[in-house]
Structures are given as C-alpha cells and as structure tokens.
Write an enzyme that holds these catalytic residues in place. Structure first.
Site, short mmCIF file in Angstrom:
data_model
loop_
_atom_site.label_atom_id
_atom_site.label_comp_id
_atom_site.label_asym_id
_atom_site.label_seq_id
_atom_site.Cartn_x
_atom_site.Cartn_y
_atom_site.Cartn_z
N MET A 43 22.33 46.21 -29.47
CA MET A 43 21.84 47.45 -30.10
C MET A 43 22.63 48.64 -29.57
O MET A 43 22.20 49.79 -29.70
CB MET A 43 20.34 47.62 -29.83
CG MET A 43 19.51 46.49 -30.43
SD MET A 43 17.81 46.93 -30.77
CE MET A 43 17.26 47.48 -29.18
N GLY A 44 23.78 48.37 -28.95
CA GLY A 44 24.63 49.47 -28.48
C GLY A 44 24.17 50.05 -27.16
O GLY A 44 23.38 49.45 -26.44
N HIS A 68 26.14 44.00 -21.01
CA HIS A 68 26.66 43.65 -22.35
C HIS A 68 28.12 43.22 -22.28
O HIS A 68 28.52 42.25 -22.93
CB HIS A 68 26.59 44.86 -23.30
CG HIS A 68 25.21 45.35 -23.61
ND1 HIS A 68 24.72 46.54 -23.14
CD2 HIS A 68 24.23 44.81 -24.37
CE1 HIS A 68 23.49 46.72 -23.60
NE2 HIS A 68 23.17 45.68 -24.35
N GLN A 72 12.29 45.62 -35.25
CA GLN A 72 11.78 45.08 -33.99
C GLN A 72 11.14 46.16 -33.10
O GLN A 72 10.79 45.88 -31.96
CB GLN A 72 12.88 44.34 -33.23
CG GLN A 72 14.00 45.19 -32.67
CD GLN A 72 15.12 44.36 -32.07
OE1 GLN A 72 15.93 43.74 -32.78
NE2 GLN A 72 15.19 44.31 -30.75
N LYS A 86 18.32 38.52 -19.22
CA LYS A 86 17.33 39.54 -18.87
C LYS A 86 16.19 39.52 -19.88
O LYS A 86 15.03 39.66 -19.52
CB LYS A 86 17.97 40.93 -18.83
CG LYS A 86 17.14 41.90 -18.04
CD LYS A 86 17.31 43.31 -18.49
CE LYS A 86 16.23 43.65 -19.46
NZ LYS A 86 16.40 44.88 -20.16
O1 PAF Z 1 18.72 42.28 -27.25
C1 PAF Z 1 18.98 43.10 -28.16
O2 PAF Z 1 19.72 44.07 -27.96
C2 PAF Z 1 18.36 42.92 -29.53
O3 PAF Z 1 17.06 42.45 -29.43
C3 PAF Z 1 19.19 42.03 -30.47
C4 PAF Z 1 19.31 40.61 -29.96
C5 PAF Z 1 20.57 42.64 -30.64
C6 PAF Z 1 18.53 41.96 -31.86
O4 PAF Z 1 18.41 43.23 -32.42
#
Ligand code: PAF
Length: 295
Positions: free
Chosen positions: A42-43, A49, A73, A163
């Site tokens: 999600m940036g 990441h 979500q 995590k």
């Molecule tokens: O972990 C995340 O950043 C989000 O839940 C994902 C897996 C990108 C889905 O939107």
C-alpha cells in the site's frame, strides 16, 4: 517517443496505472521466459517492504510491485483518508531494491463497477478473530484485492511480510483453496534497533509514543520465552502480558497464543505456535507477533 501519460519510466523500472498496461508488460516478460514475482503493497515503503522486493529479485527474473491503498480493507473509522501516500520516494526505493514494474492503479481502475457490487473473496476460519475480529471485513477486502492482483499479474511467486501474520495465513489459504498456482513466501519482520516492527503506521506515533511502542514486542517475546521454557498456563501468560502492556502505556486490543498454521487457539499439545498481539498507542494501532516451536 512520448510515453502515454499513465506510464512513466524511471531508469530500469516502469510505472503503469492500468490493468491493460500491466498485463502487456507482464506478458512481454513472460514471453522472454522470465519467472514473475509480485510484491503487493500500500506504499509508504520502509525497509521491511524493500526486503520483500530484494527477496523477490533473488527468486525471480521480473519483479512486479503494486502500490494501492485499498479502500475495501479499511473500516469506516479507520485511516483510509490519512494513510500516507509517498509515490516518488516509493518509486526510488523500489528501483534501488530491484523492482522492474510498478503498478499504481486508481480506485476506479481496480473497482470499475464500484465497490458495493464487487465480488468478494472470503477465507473462513483464519480470517476470523484477531485482526479480523477487531477490523470486521478487513480480510475480505485484503483477500479480494490480493485475488484481483493475482489474476492480473499471474505471478509464479508472491511475497508478503510476516509482520502481518494473519494476512499471510489468509493469503496462503486462499491460493490453496482456489487452486491458484502461486507460491506464497513470507519474509521475516524487519525491526528497528529497539525491537519495534517497521510499519507504515509508525509514522503516526508522537516521539513519546514511539519510545513506548517497543513494549509490544517485548511482551510478546517474554511470552515466547516462557512457552519455550515449558510454561503451559496460556491464560496466565496472556493475562500477565496484557497487564504489562497496560503498565507500559499501551491499550491491548488482543494478545493470543495460537496454532501457527490454523490460527486456532493453541492447545498444550501444539508445538508450532505464534504469539500475536495488537495494541493501541494513542490513535495508532500496532500489531506484532512471534512464531516459535516448542520442544
Ligand atoms: O499488507 C498490505 O500492505 C496490504 O494488506 C496488501 C497485502 C497490499 C493488500 O492491500
């Protein structure tokens, strides 16, 4: 040549915004015989990441990352509007980590028929309780967007952080149950020197809260040590753990000892365990976990 406005190239990494462009770029890589990895995000990327992207680049020839703050979500009172959006910095980090293609769709591109009528993917049991209990509908949103991304990219492997332990379990169950030929890989949590798990939401913490935050992992590791030392009274361990969180200034959301694969409450015979915790610090909700095996 003038590039279409939705498509920009930064050295070795293309950024595309549409499913059509994404599919075309992935098809090109596939036609060259490349093995494809997907890292959904999600940036607001941090070194947790980029570790996923580095791992993806070791395991595949063509690394696709996505940045999409998925409204499906987020609950109505959650931080969708304020979730940090830092695309330029994210692009630079992805490029350095070895990403080849970045997909940054708009909400309309992901949900062209609206979210209300969107087909929902629901994974039973592992989605229930823990974060699924505190954030109703959250994992339906995750399972749905991850399924869409999997269908769009059709990667050989997809990499997620440990995590979000429950998320990893949910995604693993969904590819198993829907026969998706994708290998799901979980990568260890990256931590600050004081133990705090890196998270995009850590940026919400004030200086004082940031100093308190490592207590969550301290309490979880304390429970993990006790379990490894043969302690079997889970209820007592969890009760003491919640009191320790409160004493440190955190407001426990949940603290649980579960079977690491099914995520059902652990029994004394279970050896493959995970201690999972979530707690509020001011307005910020932190989560963390420890996966362990007992003798
Ligand atoms: O972990 C995340 O950043 C989000 O839940 C994902 C897996 C990108 C889905 O939107």
């Amino acid at each position: 040549r003038q590039l279409p406005c939705s498509r920009t190239r930064i050295l070795g990494m293309n950024t595309v915004k549409t499913v059509r462009e994404l599919r075309a770029a992935v098809a090109r890589a596939r036609s060259e015989g490349k093995r494809i990895a997907l890292v959904p995000t999600m940036g607001n990327l941090h070194s947790g990441h980029t570790a996923l992207v580095t791992k993806a680049a070791q395991r595949a020839d063509f690394v696709v990352a996505s940045i999409f703050v998925n409204p499906l979500q987020f609950g109505p009172n959650e931080d969708l509007a304020t979730y940090p959006r830092t695309l330029a910095a994210d692009q630079e980090k992805l490029l350095q980590a070895g990403c080849h293609l970045l997909f940054t769709p708009t909400v309309d591109e992901m949900y062209p028929h609206g979210m209300a009528d969107q087909t929902i993917v629901r994974v039973p049991v592992v989605s229930e309780g823990l974060c699924g209990g505190s954030r109703p509908g959250h994992f339906d949103g995750v399972s749905t967007v991850v399924s869409k991304l999997f269908n769009m990219v059709q990667p050989d492997i997809a990499i997620f952080g440990q995590k979000d332990f429950q998320q990893l379990a949910v995604v693993s169950a969904l590819v198993r149950d829907l026969n998706m030929p994708i290998q799901i890989i979980g990568e260890p949590t990256v931590r600050a020197a004081d133990g705090l798990a890196l998270s995009s939401r850590n940026g919400y913490l004030t200086e004082a809260e940031r100093a308190t935050a490592p207590a969550l992992y301290r309490v979880i590791t304390h429970i993990g040590d006790a379990l490894r030392n043969g302690e079997q009274n889970h209820a007592q361990l969890l009760d003491d753990g919640k009191k320790a969180l409160e004493a440190a200034g955190l407001r426990p959301d949940y603290l649980e000892i579960r079977h690491a694969v099914t995520l059902r409450p652990a029994t004394p015979d279970d050896r493959d365990l995970v201690v999972l915790g979530a707690a509020f610090l001011g307005k910020t909700r932190l989560i963390d976990n420890l996966h362990l095996t007992t003798a």
